[in-house]
Design a protein around this motif. Structure first.
Motif, PDB file in Angstrom:
ATOM      1  N   ALA A 140       0.842  -1.201   0.000  1.00  0.00           N
ATOM      2  CA  ALA A 140       0.000   0.000   0.000  1.00  0.00           C
ATOM      3  C   ALA A 140       0.878   1.252   0.000  1.00  0.00           C
ATOM      4  O   ALA A 140       1.769   1.393   0.847  1.00  0.00           O
ATOM      5  CB  ALA A 140      -0.913  -0.003   1.206  1.00  0.00           C
ATOM      6  N   ASP A 141       0.621   2.172  -0.937  1.00  0.00           N
ATOM      7  CA  ASP A 141       1.399   3.412  -0.976  1.00  0.00           C
ATOM      8  C   ASP A 141       0.591   4.617  -0.514  1.00  0.00           C
ATOM      9  O   ASP A 141       1.091   5.737  -0.506  1.00  0.00           O
ATOM     10  CB  ASP A 141       1.983   3.645  -2.360  1.00  0.00           C
ATOM     11  CG  ASP A 141       0.943   3.679  -3.466  1.00  0.00           C
ATOM     12  OD1 ASP A 141      -0.238   3.395  -3.184  1.00  0.00           O
ATOM     13  OD2 ASP A 141       1.314   3.985  -4.616  1.00  0.00           O
ATOM     14  N   LEU A 142      -0.654   4.388  -0.131  1.00  0.00           N
ATOM     15  CA  LEU A 142      -1.496   5.411   0.499  1.00  0.00           C
ATOM     16  C   LEU A 142      -2.406   4.701   1.482  1.00  0.00           C
ATOM     17  O   LEU A 142      -3.150   3.796   1.103  1.00  0.00           O
ATOM     18  CB  LEU A 142      -2.332   6.159  -0.544  1.00  0.00           C
ATOM     19  CG  LEU A 142      -3.389   7.142  -0.007  1.00  0.00           C
ATOM     20  CD1 LEU A 142      -2.728   8.280   0.763  1.00  0.00           C
ATOM     21  CD2 LEU A 142      -4.254   7.691  -1.133  1.00  0.00           C
ATOM     22  N   VAL A 143      -2.320   5.077   2.760  1.00  0.00           N
ATOM     23  CA  VAL A 143      -3.140   4.465   3.806  1.00  0.00           C
ATOM     24  C   VAL A 143      -3.900   5.573   4.523  1.00  0.00           C
ATOM     25  O   VAL A 143      -3.319   6.598   4.893  1.00  0.00           O
ATOM     26  CB  VAL A 143      -2.279   3.684   4.821  1.00  0.00           C
ATOM     27  CG1 VAL A 143      -3.155   3.089   5.924  1.00  0.00           C
ATOM     28  CG2 VAL A 143      -1.486   2.583   4.120  1.00  0.00           C
ATOM     29  N   ARG A 169       5.366   5.686   1.025  1.00  0.00           N
ATOM     30  CA  ARG A 169       3.955   5.570   1.414  1.00  0.00           C
ATOM     31  C   ARG A 169       3.477   6.879   2.024  1.00  0.00           C
ATOM     32  O   ARG A 169       4.174   7.491   2.845  1.00  0.00           O
ATOM     33  CB  ARG A 169       3.762   4.436   2.422  1.00  0.00           C
ATOM     34  CG  ARG A 169       2.351   4.375   3.026  1.00  0.00           C
ATOM     35  CD  ARG A 169       2.234   3.312   4.099  1.00  0.00           C
ATOM     36  NE  ARG A 169       2.233   1.971   3.509  1.00  0.00           N
ATOM     37  CZ  ARG A 169       2.210   0.841   4.248  1.00  0.00           C
ATOM     38  NH1 ARG A 169       2.199   0.920   5.571  1.00  0.00           N
ATOM     39  NH2 ARG A 169       2.203  -0.327   3.646  1.00  0.00           N
ATOM     40  N   VAL A 170       2.280   7.305   1.639  1.00  0.00           N
ATOM     41  CA  VAL A 170       1.622   8.437   2.284  1.00  0.00           C
ATOM     42  C   VAL A 170       0.667   7.891   3.330  1.00  0.00           C
ATOM     43  O   VAL A 170      -0.177   7.043   3.027  1.00  0.00           O
ATOM     44  CB  VAL A 170       0.862   9.299   1.257  1.00  0.00           C
ATOM     45  CG1 VAL A 170       0.105  10.423   1.956  1.00  0.00           C
ATOM     46  CG2 VAL A 170       1.818   9.868   0.220  1.00  0.00           C
ATOM     47  N   LEU A 171       0.805   8.359   4.558  1.00  0.00           N
ATOM     48  CA  LEU A 171      -0.018   7.907   5.675  1.00  0.00           C
ATOM     49  C   LEU A 171      -0.936   9.055   6.094  1.00  0.00           C
ATOM     50  O   LEU A 171      -0.476  10.044   6.663  1.00  0.00           O
ATOM     51  CB  LEU A 171       0.870   7.467   6.838  1.00  0.00           C
ATOM     52  CG  LEU A 171       0.174   7.086   8.143  1.00  0.00           C
ATOM     53  CD1 LEU A 171      -0.801   5.932   7.950  1.00  0.00           C
ATOM     54  CD2 LEU A 171       1.212   6.748   9.220  1.00  0.00           C
ATOM     55  N   VAL A 172      -2.217   8.926   5.792  1.00  0.00           N
ATOM     56  CA  VAL A 172      -3.183   9.981   6.065  1.00  0.00           C
ATOM     57  C   VAL A 172      -3.952   9.646   7.338  1.00  0.00           C
ATOM     58  O   VAL A 172      -4.598   8.588   7.430  1.00  0.00           O
ATOM     59  CB  VAL A 172      -4.178  10.146   4.893  1.00  0.00           C
ATOM     60  CG1 VAL A 172      -5.190  11.248   5.205  1.00  0.00           C
ATOM     61  CG2 VAL A 172      -3.427  10.452   3.604  1.00  0.00           C
TER      62      VAL A 172
END
Length: 351
Positions: A140-143, A169-172
């Motif tokens: 996953a590269d965006l969570v 990864r971008v962690l939102v």
């Protein structure tokens, strides 16, 4: 309408109190009752004298940065947190976005609208809807995850969420309700050591500004720049900018902290009352840490309809991925309102 696997991702609590629901006591929407306060309304009203000029967000942006001890380059003001989800979906080139559910459905809806294929991680009731980082796919590269999570009211440990960070990864983290948590414990808003971290904050919940639309993003300067390029010109109005400056000032931060303790006490009162419905099969997700609680109840859909007849609106749970028609979300209100609701619930629950 954005639906996926039978869930209406665009259904929100305000639908319960529109039109014929306008006269109901509102336990469906998570905006704090009796807001905005008079001083904030007056401050916003004073800004109307400047409507002839284009909005200038620099002072509000600096105020938000100071509130969190961050450089101004790490702040982006948005028309509510919901706009931030749209910006993220449009500006970031994610290959495998993952949304951790049950949670606020707008992030997934925005991603799907932008053409992304979204993977879901469904937290389980038997685990108390708590996050196991191992459940998130390594690729996953965006969570996206909420904390405290709407609708479960679960507050995940900051270190657990931070452990999801990876290079590339971008962690939102949606912290729309974090200021309703005493001490804002487990916040990641002031962290600059977590790679790819994006924290979203809303000023609409605590301050009753849902109709004004104001929130902000805290992220690395390059991420803020990417999101800003996806915004239209002047995305935040002058009154909303005035509200942002006021709501992150020392007076407002202190008032929000006091309100968070009052919410915790009112929530404890609600939970104590709900405990009396255990023989009817009602179960509460605990520990609840947000300004709302999630309950499971047999025949919940019928109970919700009976509650409307008795003058109370509550939020249906079946539009949240991972939940079904047996779930309801209840906003925390003052004790008098809660007592009235509990009396109505006693009449609405089948015996």
């Amino acid at each position: 309408m954005c639906t996926e696997h039978g869930h209406d991702l665009r259904h929100h609590g305000d639908a319960e109190v529109r039109d014929d629901g306008g006269s109901l006591v509102d336990l469906a929407v998570n905006v704090r009752a009796d807001t905005p306060p008079v001083w904030l309304r007056e401050h916003i009203a004073a800004s109307l004298a400047g409507l002839a000029a284009y909005p200038d967000g620099r002072a509000a942006r600096a105020a938000v940065a100071a509130r969190h001890g961050l450089p101004v380059e790490r702040v982006l003001l948005t028309a509510g947190a919901a706009e931030a989800f749209v910006l993220l979906a449009r500006a970031l080139k994610a290959r495998l976005p993952v949304v951790v559910h049950p949670q606020f459905t707008e992030p997934e809806a925005a991603l799907r609208d932008a053409g992304h294929t979204v993977d879901r991680v469904l937290l389980r009731e038997e685990d108390g809807f708590r996050l196991d980082p191992a459940d998130v796919p390594e690729a996953a590269d965006l969570v996206v995850i909420g904390n405290p999570t709407n609708p479960t009211s679960v507050l995940h440990p900051a270190d657990t969420i931070a452990s999801l960070a990876r290079p590339g990864r971008v962690l939102v983290v949606d912290e729309a309700f974090m200021d309703a948590v005493p001490g804002e414990r487990e916040t990641l808003a002031d962290r600059v050591d977590v790679p790819g971290l994006v924290v979203l904050r809303s000023l609409t919940k605590t301050w009753g500004l849902a109709g004004l639309r104001i929130g902000y993003v805290l992220a690395a300067p390059e991420t803020v720049a990417d999101l800003e390029r996806a915004q239209p010109l002047w995305p935040v109005s002058t009154p909303a900018l005035a509200a942002a400056r006021a709501c992150v000032g020392p007076r407002a931060v202190a008032e929000a902290a006091h309100a968070a303790h009052r919410i915790a006490a009112d929530r404890a009162h609600l939970l104590a009352g709900l405990a009396g419905f255990a023989p009817a099969g009602l179960r509460v997700v605990e520990p609840a840490e947000g300004p709302f609680v999630l309950v499971r109840l047999p025949h919940a859909a019928a109970v919700r309809r009976r509650l409307r007849d008795l003058g109370f609106a509550v939020r249906r749970g079946d539009t949240f991925p991972g939940l079904d028609e047996e779930w309801l979300r209840l906003a925390v209100r003052d004790r008098r309102t809660t007592d009235g609701f509990l009396r109505a619930l006693r009449r609405a629950v089948p015996h």
